[in-house]
Each structure stands twice: as C-alpha cells, then as structure tokens.
Design a protein around this motif. Sequence first.
Motif, mmCIF file in Angstrom:
data_model
loop_
_atom_site.group_PDB
_atom_site.id
_atom_site.type_symbol
_atom_site.label_atom_id
_atom_site.label_comp_id
_atom_site.label_asym_id
_atom_site.label_seq_id
_atom_site.Cartn_x
_atom_site.Cartn_y
_atom_site.Cartn_z
ATOM 1 N N PRO A 118 -7.863 -0.555 -0.276
ATOM 2 C CA PRO A 118 -8.343 0.789 -0.640
ATOM 3 C C PRO A 118 -9.739 0.822 -1.253
ATOM 4 O O PRO A 118 -10.536 1.709 -0.939
ATOM 5 C CB PRO A 118 -7.295 1.284 -1.645
ATOM 6 C CG PRO A 118 -6.067 0.514 -1.322
ATOM 7 C CD PRO A 118 -6.538 -0.831 -0.818
ATOM 8 N N ASP A 145 0.843 -1.191 0.000
ATOM 9 C CA ASP A 145 0.000 0.000 0.000
ATOM 10 C C ASP A 145 0.886 1.251 0.000
ATOM 11 O O ASP A 145 1.958 1.240 0.613
ATOM 12 C CB ASP A 145 -0.886 -0.015 1.253
ATOM 13 C CG ASP A 145 -1.949 1.053 1.226
ATOM 14 O OD1 ASP A 145 -1.646 2.194 1.637
ATOM 15 O OD2 ASP A 145 -3.076 0.766 0.801
ATOM 16 N N TYR A 184 -5.482 -2.995 8.462
ATOM 17 C CA TYR A 184 -5.445 -2.762 7.017
ATOM 18 C C TYR A 184 -6.798 -3.098 6.403
ATOM 19 O O TYR A 184 -7.401 -4.117 6.738
ATOM 20 C CB TYR A 184 -4.371 -3.632 6.343
ATOM 21 C CG TYR A 184 -4.351 -3.462 4.843
ATOM 22 C CD1 TYR A 184 -3.853 -2.306 4.258
ATOM 23 C CD2 TYR A 184 -4.869 -4.444 4.004
ATOM 24 C CE1 TYR A 184 -3.860 -2.138 2.879
ATOM 25 C CE2 TYR A 184 -4.869 -4.292 2.630
ATOM 26 C CZ TYR A 184 -4.366 -3.135 2.076
ATOM 27 O OH TYR A 184 -4.374 -2.960 0.708
ATOM 28 N N VAL A 185 -7.254 -2.238 5.510
ATOM 29 C CA VAL A 185 -8.422 -2.498 4.673
ATOM 30 C C VAL A 185 -8.028 -2.110 3.257
ATOM 31 O O VAL A 185 -7.448 -1.037 3.038
ATOM 32 C CB VAL A 185 -9.665 -1.704 5.147
ATOM 33 C CG1 VAL A 185 -10.815 -1.845 4.164
ATOM 34 C CG2 VAL A 185 -10.096 -2.178 6.534
ATOM 35 N N GLY A 211 -9.739 -7.027 4.627
ATOM 36 C CA GLY A 211 -9.216 -6.263 5.750
ATOM 37 C C GLY A 211 -8.809 -7.156 6.901
ATOM 38 O O GLY A 211 -9.204 -8.321 6.959
ATOM 39 N N HIS A 215 -12.195 -0.839 -0.550
ATOM 40 C CA HIS A 215 -13.230 -1.152 0.441
ATOM 41 C C HIS A 215 -13.235 -0.152 1.591
ATOM 42 O O HIS A 215 -13.963 -0.341 2.563
ATOM 43 C CB HIS A 215 -13.028 -2.574 0.977
ATOM 44 C CG HIS A 215 -13.215 -3.622 -0.068
ATOM 45 N ND1 HIS A 215 -14.447 -4.129 -0.397
ATOM 46 C CD2 HIS A 215 -12.319 -4.238 -0.880
ATOM 47 C CE1 HIS A 215 -14.306 -5.027 -1.364
ATOM 48 N NE2 HIS A 215 -13.023 -5.111 -1.676
ATOM 49 N N ARG A 216 -12.444 0.902 1.489
ATOM 50 C CA ARG A 216 -12.387 1.916 2.541
ATOM 51 C C ARG A 216 -13.555 2.891 2.396
ATOM 52 O O ARG A 216 -14.062 3.115 1.314
ATOM 53 C CB ARG A 216 -11.056 2.676 2.473
ATOM 54 C CG ARG A 216 -9.880 1.802 2.798
ATOM 55 C CD ARG A 216 -8.561 2.547 2.646
ATOM 56 N NE ARG A 216 -7.456 1.592 2.779
ATOM 57 C CZ ARG A 216 -6.233 1.814 2.339
ATOM 58 N NH1 ARG A 216 -5.927 2.963 1.750
ATOM 59 N NH2 ARG A 216 -5.302 0.890 2.494
ATOM 60 N N GLY A 217 -13.941 3.468 3.531
ATOM 61 C CA GLY A 217 -14.953 4.512 3.511
ATOM 62 C C GLY A 217 -16.387 4.029 3.510
ATOM 63 O O GLY A 217 -17.313 4.828 3.370
ATOM 64 N N PHE A 257 -9.409 8.632 12.005
ATOM 65 C CA PHE A 257 -10.296 7.475 12.176
ATOM 66 C C PHE A 257 -10.297 7.018 13.635
ATOM 67 O O PHE A 257 -11.362 6.797 14.222
ATOM 68 C CB PHE A 257 -9.881 6.314 11.265
ATOM 69 C CG PHE A 257 -10.615 5.045 11.596
ATOM 70 C CD1 PHE A 257 -11.946 4.880 11.215
ATOM 71 C CD2 PHE A 257 -10.000 4.030 12.312
ATOM 72 C CE1 PHE A 257 -12.643 3.725 11.546
ATOM 73 C CE2 PHE A 257 -10.688 2.874 12.643
ATOM 74 C CZ PHE A 257 -12.015 2.716 12.261
ATOM 75 N N THR A 316 -14.045 -0.771 8.292
ATOM 76 C CA THR A 316 -13.040 -0.626 9.343
ATOM 77 C C THR A 316 -13.715 -0.504 10.704
ATOM 78 O O THR A 316 -13.237 -1.075 11.686
ATOM 79 C CB THR A 316 -12.122 0.580 9.068
ATOM 80 O OG1 THR A 316 -11.641 0.492 7.721
ATOM 81 C CG2 THR A 316 -10.937 0.593 10.014
ATOM 82 N N ARG A 353 -4.701 10.491 8.415
ATOM 83 C CA ARG A 353 -5.947 9.795 8.089
ATOM 84 C C ARG A 353 -6.279 8.758 9.154
ATOM 85 O O ARG A 353 -7.409 8.673 9.637
ATOM 86 C CB ARG A 353 -5.835 9.149 6.713
ATOM 87 C CG ARG A 353 -7.136 8.580 6.238
ATOM 88 C CD ARG A 353 -7.052 8.194 4.741
ATOM 89 N NE ARG A 353 -7.933 7.086 4.567
ATOM 90 C CZ ARG A 353 -7.543 5.829 4.379
ATOM 91 N NH1 ARG A 353 -6.285 5.532 4.258
ATOM 92 N NH2 ARG A 353 -8.423 4.874 4.266
#
Length: 188
Positions: free
Chosen positions: A116, A33, A113-114, A83, A118-120, A157, A124, A153
């Motif tokens: 990218p 990443d 870790y998730v 993740g 699947h983020r947002g 979170f 998480t 970031r």
Amino acid sequence: MSSLSSTEQYVVRAVRTEEWPAAKALRLVALQDPVAHLAFLETYDDAAARPDSFWQERTAGAAEGAGDKRQFIVEGPDGEWVGSATVLVEEAGTTDWAGLPVERRQGHVVGVYVRPEHRGCGLTEVLFDEALRWAWETGVERVRLLVHEDNGRAQRFYRRIGFLPSGVTVPLTAGSAESELEYVLERP
C-alpha cells in the motif's frame, strides 16, 4: 531488467530460484492486505501452513529461465520486495484453473500485489510493462487476468493500462454468488 524513470532506486525483475523466502514473505504480506479476499483465491492461513518445499518449488517454477511462467518483483532501494505479478502461459487446447477451455495461446496474469505505501506512484505500471514484455516475447496472442467483480480499484487500473472486459464471468467456487470478470489485452 527495467527501472523506473522517476524513482531509479526501484528495479523490476524476474524472481530467482534461491529467493523463495522473499517470495513467501511477500505473498504472506499480500494475503493480509484488507482487500486480499477480493484479490486472491487463497487465504493467509492456508498459505502460512504450506511447507517450505511448496515455496521452493513455486519460486523455482516461476524463476528467470524456468519456462512457461514468470514471477516479476519490484525491489526497493533497500532490497525489500514491494510488489509482484506472475504471468502463466496457457496453451490452446487445454483448460484453465476454472475448467474453461483455452482457445488460443495466452498469458494469464495472477498474484498482482503492490504494498500500500508504494501504490499510486507508477510501480504497478512498470511491473505490468515488464510482465507484458515477457508475455509478448513468449509469443502469446493475448494476455488475460481475472478480477473480482467488487474490486473496482483494480478494474479501473486494468482498464487504464489497456485491458478490457471480455464478457466472460467465472464463479469463485462452484455455486458461488461471487464471481471474477475476465479482462483481456490483445497483442499489439
């Protein structure tokens, strides 16, 4: 085992011993990443060079029913792992990986870790819900994690889900100008 209310096709659960190939594969993806240098203390090259026996032992040690650590994964509808987060239980009177004293029984979240893509979307948060549920069930007094000082970031979170800076700063390596900040969540 819990699933997302808005996307039922995802499942958060503890890793199983025989799933070491998937655990290895996800870790290697995480280490590639773009912000891996801020999130992990190991490099892709170092991890890729480790023998399968390392991954087998690592996964077995954090598998469901294994003891004082647990790795949680988010599994997508196609079975792909998207993740992961691991909770280590640190006992009062010991020292942590950085040589700092552990003053009370606590959980330590590592390896978050998730993927990218699947983020947002809440994955998480659900991953942390499951990891924290397990940590509280083990009887820890608080849960902590370390986050790189430049990883804004991640810091945002962790604050959003209730973690607060403790004021403890840990150098990445002896003599390093870079450091990680400890964030803590007290037992509810």
